[in-house]
Motif scaffolding. Sequence first.
Motif, mmCIF file in Angstrom:
data_model
loop_
_atom_site.group_PDB
_atom_site.id
_atom_site.type_symbol
_atom_site.label_atom_id
_atom_site.label_comp_id
_atom_site.label_asym_id
_atom_site.label_seq_id
_atom_site.Cartn_x
_atom_site.Cartn_y
_atom_site.Cartn_z
ATOM 1 N N SER A 109 -22.094 -98.627 -20.238
ATOM 2 C CA SER A 109 -22.405 -97.518 -19.361
ATOM 3 C C SER A 109 -23.923 -97.421 -19.192
ATOM 4 C CB SER A 109 -21.833 -96.223 -19.902
ATOM 5 O OG SER A 109 -22.554 -95.793 -21.029
ATOM 6 N N MET A 110 -24.318 -96.691 -18.198
ATOM 7 C CA MET A 110 -25.734 -96.480 -17.936
ATOM 8 C C MET A 110 -25.966 -94.982 -17.856
ATOM 9 S SD MET A 110 -28.129 -98.289 -15.043
ATOM 10 C CE MET A 110 -27.418 -99.883 -15.310
ATOM 11 N N GLY A 111 -26.829 -94.469 -18.694
ATOM 12 C CA GLY A 111 -27.059 -93.042 -18.779
ATOM 13 C C GLY A 111 -27.814 -92.461 -17.596
ATOM 14 N N GLU A 112 -27.649 -91.178 -17.423
ATOM 15 C CA GLU A 112 -28.329 -90.445 -16.356
ATOM 16 C C GLU A 112 -29.838 -90.668 -16.445
ATOM 17 O OE1 GLU A 112 -28.921 -85.781 -15.198
ATOM 18 O OE2 GLU A 112 -26.969 -86.414 -15.945
ATOM 19 N N LYS A 113 -30.442 -90.991 -15.307
ATOM 20 C CA LYS A 113 -31.893 -91.211 -15.172
ATOM 21 C C LYS A 113 -32.432 -92.275 -16.132
ATOM 22 C CE LYS A 113 -32.759 -86.550 -13.439
ATOM 23 N NZ LYS A 113 -32.714 -86.803 -12.048
ATOM 24 N N ALA A 114 -31.614 -93.265 -16.462
ATOM 25 C CA ALA A 114 -31.996 -94.313 -17.417
ATOM 26 C C ALA A 114 -33.309 -95.002 -17.055
ATOM 27 C CB ALA A 114 -30.881 -95.344 -17.543
ATOM 28 N N PHE A 115 -33.558 -95.214 -15.774
ATOM 29 C CA PHE A 115 -34.790 -95.868 -15.338
ATOM 30 C C PHE A 115 -35.556 -95.004 -14.337
ATOM 31 C CE2 PHE A 115 -31.906 -99.274 -16.591
ATOM 32 C CZ PHE A 115 -32.700 -99.985 -17.473
ATOM 33 N N ALA A 116 -35.386 -93.713 -14.406
ATOM 34 C CA ALA A 116 -36.053 -92.798 -13.474
ATOM 35 C C ALA A 116 -37.565 -92.821 -13.687
ATOM 36 C CB ALA A 116 -35.519 -91.385 -13.655
#
Length: 131
Positions: free
Chosen positions: A1-8
């Motif tokens: 999975s990829m978390g919220e704002k992972a690369f924001a």
Amino acid sequence: SMGEKAFAYCSNLKDIYYNARNLDDLNFSSDVFSSSGEEINVVIGNEVKYIPAYIFYNLPVTNVIFEENSICESIGEYSFNKTEIKKIELPKSLIEIGRFAFYYCYYLEEILFSIENSTNFDELKEIKNEL
């Protein structure tokens, strides 16, 4: 999975090489890459079967390339919605494009794709046969 704002807020982000094979759909509020970069290039790896919903939503993506021998069969809904893509060549393996996948792509000028292997593009096949 990829978390919220992972690369924001990765403001220097210029290139994304996406080759995840089993990533689940994201949702509207995920904003994985929000406020990142300007004129982002995306390469879709040849092992990707599915591009998750919302993965590149509302990003300044200007260029998308599918690697040679792509096995991508499906593009999830809103995947490239509100991007700045100018041209895209979809792989021959593609079977399905989700709703609103390229909606609000104001800069999109050219779409290249082969419909010979896709069962979900029946209307386009009929148009092609009439020409």
